[in-house]
Design an enzyme around this catalytic site. Structure first.
Site, PDB file in Angstrom:
ATOM      1  N   ASN A   9       0.870  -1.167   0.000  1.00 37.47           N
ATOM      2  CA  ASN A   9       0.000   0.000   0.000  1.00 37.47           C
ATOM      3  C   ASN A   9       0.911   1.221   0.000  1.00 37.47           C
ATOM      4  O   ASN A   9       1.510   1.548   1.018  1.00 37.47           O
ATOM      5  CB  ASN A   9      -0.887  -0.041   1.264  1.00 37.47           C
ATOM      6  CG  ASN A   9      -1.755   1.199   1.388  1.00 37.47           C
ATOM      7  OD1 ASN A   9      -1.791   2.036   0.484  1.00 37.47           O
ATOM      8  ND2 ASN A   9      -2.449   1.325   2.509  1.00 37.47           N
ATOM      9  N   LYS A  11       0.170   4.241  -0.219  1.00 38.79           N
ATOM     10  CA  LYS A  11      -0.469   5.402   0.419  1.00 38.79           C
ATOM     11  C   LYS A  11      -0.216   6.656  -0.437  1.00 38.79           C
ATOM     12  O   LYS A  11      -0.172   6.556  -1.656  1.00 38.79           O
ATOM     13  CB  LYS A  11       0.020   5.546   1.855  1.00 38.79           C
ATOM     14  CG  LYS A  11      -0.167   4.232   2.652  1.00 38.79           C
ATOM     15  CD  LYS A  11       0.029   4.375   4.123  1.00 38.79           C
ATOM     16  CE  LYS A  11      -0.174   3.022   4.808  1.00 38.79           C
ATOM     17  NZ  LYS A  11      -0.064   3.071   6.253  1.00 38.79           N
ATOM     18  N   HIS A  96      -9.454   0.698   5.104  1.00 31.38           N
ATOM     19  CA  HIS A  96      -8.180   0.961   5.791  1.00 31.38           C
ATOM     20  C   HIS A  96      -8.433   1.892   6.978  1.00 31.38           C
ATOM     21  O   HIS A  96      -9.257   2.806   6.884  1.00 31.38           O
ATOM     22  CB  HIS A  96      -7.182   1.587   4.813  1.00 31.38           C
ATOM     23  CG  HIS A  96      -5.782   1.578   5.366  1.00 31.38           C
ATOM     24  ND1 HIS A  96      -5.351   2.494   6.289  1.00 31.38           N
ATOM     25  CD2 HIS A  96      -4.742   0.738   5.153  1.00 31.38           C
ATOM     26  CE1 HIS A  96      -4.088   2.224   6.608  1.00 31.38           C
ATOM     27  NE2 HIS A  96      -3.706   1.166   5.932  1.00 31.38           N
ATOM     28  N   GLU A  98      -6.840   4.314   8.085  1.00 34.00           N
ATOM     29  CA  GLU A  98      -6.648   5.739   7.783  1.00 34.00           C
ATOM     30  C   GLU A  98      -7.892   6.332   7.136  1.00 34.00           C
ATOM     31  O   GLU A  98      -8.230   7.491   7.359  1.00 34.00           O
ATOM     32  CB  GLU A  98      -5.398   5.914   6.899  1.00 34.00           C
ATOM     33  CG  GLU A  98      -4.118   5.698   7.710  1.00 34.00           C
ATOM     34  CD  GLU A  98      -2.934   5.185   6.908  1.00 34.00           C
ATOM     35  OE1 GLU A  98      -2.944   5.259   5.664  1.00 34.00           O
ATOM     36  OE2 GLU A  98      -1.987   4.687   7.551  1.00 34.00           O
ATOM     37  N   GLU A 168      -4.948  -5.196  10.459  1.00 33.32           N
ATOM     38  CA  GLU A 168      -3.954  -4.158  10.704  1.00 33.32           C
ATOM     39  C   GLU A 168      -4.271  -3.463  12.025  1.00 33.32           C
ATOM     40  O   GLU A 168      -5.137  -2.581  12.062  1.00 33.32           O
ATOM     41  CB  GLU A 168      -3.973  -3.114   9.586  1.00 33.32           C
ATOM     42  CG  GLU A 168      -3.679  -3.656   8.206  1.00 33.32           C
ATOM     43  CD  GLU A 168      -3.141  -2.588   7.275  1.00 33.32           C
ATOM     44  OE1 GLU A 168      -2.117  -2.837   6.653  1.00 33.32           O
ATOM     45  OE2 GLU A 168      -3.734  -1.496   7.190  1.00 33.32           O
ATOM     46  N   GLY A 174       2.779   2.180  10.851  1.00 27.70           N
ATOM     47  CA  GLY A 174       3.720   3.291  10.732  1.00 27.70           C
ATOM     48  C   GLY A 174       4.410   3.663  12.033  1.00 27.70           C
ATOM     49  O   GLY A 174       5.061   4.707  12.135  1.00 27.70           O
ATOM     50  N   SER A 213       3.877  -2.179  10.296  1.00 23.60           N
ATOM     51  CA  SER A 213       5.340  -2.231  10.498  1.00 23.60           C
ATOM     52  C   SER A 213       5.944  -3.585  10.132  1.00 23.60           C
ATOM     53  O   SER A 213       6.874  -4.056  10.786  1.00 23.60           O
ATOM     54  CB  SER A 213       5.695  -1.833  11.936  1.00 23.60           C
ATOM     55  OG  SER A 213       5.241  -0.524  12.204  1.00 23.60           O
TER      56      SER A 213
HETATM   57  P1  13P Z   1       3.266   0.332   7.683  1.00 23.86           P
HETATM   58  O1  13P Z   1       3.809  -0.938   7.078  1.00 23.86           O
HETATM   59  O2  13P Z   1       3.964   1.565   7.201  1.00 23.86           O
HETATM   60  O3  13P Z   1       3.182   0.222   9.168  1.00 23.86           O
HETATM   61  O4  13P Z   1       1.762   0.493   7.138  1.00 23.86           O
HETATM   62  C1  13P Z   1       0.900  -0.583   7.200  1.00 23.86           C
HETATM   63  C2  13P Z   1      -0.335  -0.260   6.447  1.00 23.86           C
HETATM   64  O5  13P Z   1      -1.124   0.565   6.871  1.00 23.86           O
HETATM   65  C3  13P Z   1      -0.575  -0.933   5.161  1.00 23.86           C
HETATM   66  O6  13P Z   1      -1.865  -0.696   4.705  1.00 23.86           O
END
Ligand code: 13P
Length: 250
Positions: A9, A11, A96, A98, A168, A174, A213
């Site tokens: 992803n 982002k 997601h 976010e 997740e 992150g 992560s």
């Molecule tokens: P990170 O791997 O940067 O922690 O992000 C995970 C994520 O949100 C993938 O959709």
């Protein structure tokens, strides 16, 4: 045998030129990884078309990071599932954390997005996961169960067969803080049980990815668990070497 998936992803990262270079590097380097691993990259909308074109016919599949809840019309700034599917894109990330947190996506919106995805032949990568305070209050099982009941239980058996789930935990995204392999397995196994309550045997075939992560140094330990079928990768998906190295973790 369940599909093994490593999905990136991206982002809101990469320019079109950077994204094109990244997918090309992933395509080249993935030759070193077992054919049994399915790679997916999910670039921003601005270069979805170019990345899909570049990846055509390769082992790297392409996904979008979102789609509109409506089919078409006066929805400024939105991108429909039909537009996405027309590019030869196969997957779409939905739910997601976010999007749930920053853009107020509710289960109602997600129901519509899931319906749009399926109506246009896109396979959803449906994300679930608890916030830190929910984990600390030991509510993670109930939070994840509710997210599944709300947006997965209404699928037909045929639709369910195309679903990918990504667990997740919000506190691991992150942050550099990864769930332990045991924590991941515990909740992945639980998710599969919840899916089996509704869909029976078919739940044994649903890929459940871990996200948060995930990197080359921890992928192997996490992917070794019985109910972890791969990863949804954020930061580490932006470097082809790291992303491909994660695929060697199976
Ligand atoms: P990170 O791997 O940067 O922690 O992000 C995970 C994520 O949100 C993938 O959709």
């Amino acid at each position: 045998m369940r599909k093994k998936i490593v999905a990136g992803n991206w982002k809101m990262n990469t320019t079109p030129a950077e994204g094109l270079e990244l997918v090309k590097n992933v395509m080249a380097q993935s030759a070193e990884v077992c054919e049994c691993v399915n790679f997916i990259v999910c670039p921003p909308f601005t270069h979805l078309s170019q990345v899909a074109e570049a990846a055509k016919g390769s082992r790297v599949a392409v996904g979008a990071q979102n789609c509109a809840a409506e089919a078409k019309g006066a929805y400024t700034g939105e991108v429909s599932a039909a537009m996405i599917a027309s590019l030869g894109v196969e997957y779409v990330i939905l739910g997601h954390s976010e999007r749930r947190e920053y853009y107020g996506e509710t289960s109602e919106t997600l129901n519509k997005k899931m319906a749009q995805a399926y109506a246009n032949g896109l396979k959803p990568i449906y994300c679930v996961g608890e916030r830190l305070e929910e984990r600390e209050a030991e509510r993670h099982f109930e939070v994840v169960k509710a997210q599944i009941e709300e947006d997965v239980f209404n699928l037909t058996e045929e639709q369910f067969a195309d679903l990918v789930i990504a667990y997740e935990p919000v506190w691991a995204i992150g942050t550099g803080k990864t769930a332990t392999a045991e924590q991941a397995e515990e909740i992945h196994a639980y998710i599969r049980t919840v899916l089996a309550e509704k869909f029976g045997e078919a739940a044994a075939s649903t890929p459940i990815l871990y996200g948060g992560s995930c990197k080359p140094s921890n992928a192997q330990e996490i992917f070794a668990k019985e109910n972890v079928d791969g990863g949804l990768i954020g930061g580490a998906a932006l470097k082809a070497e790291d992303f491909v190295a994660i695929g060697k973790g199976f």
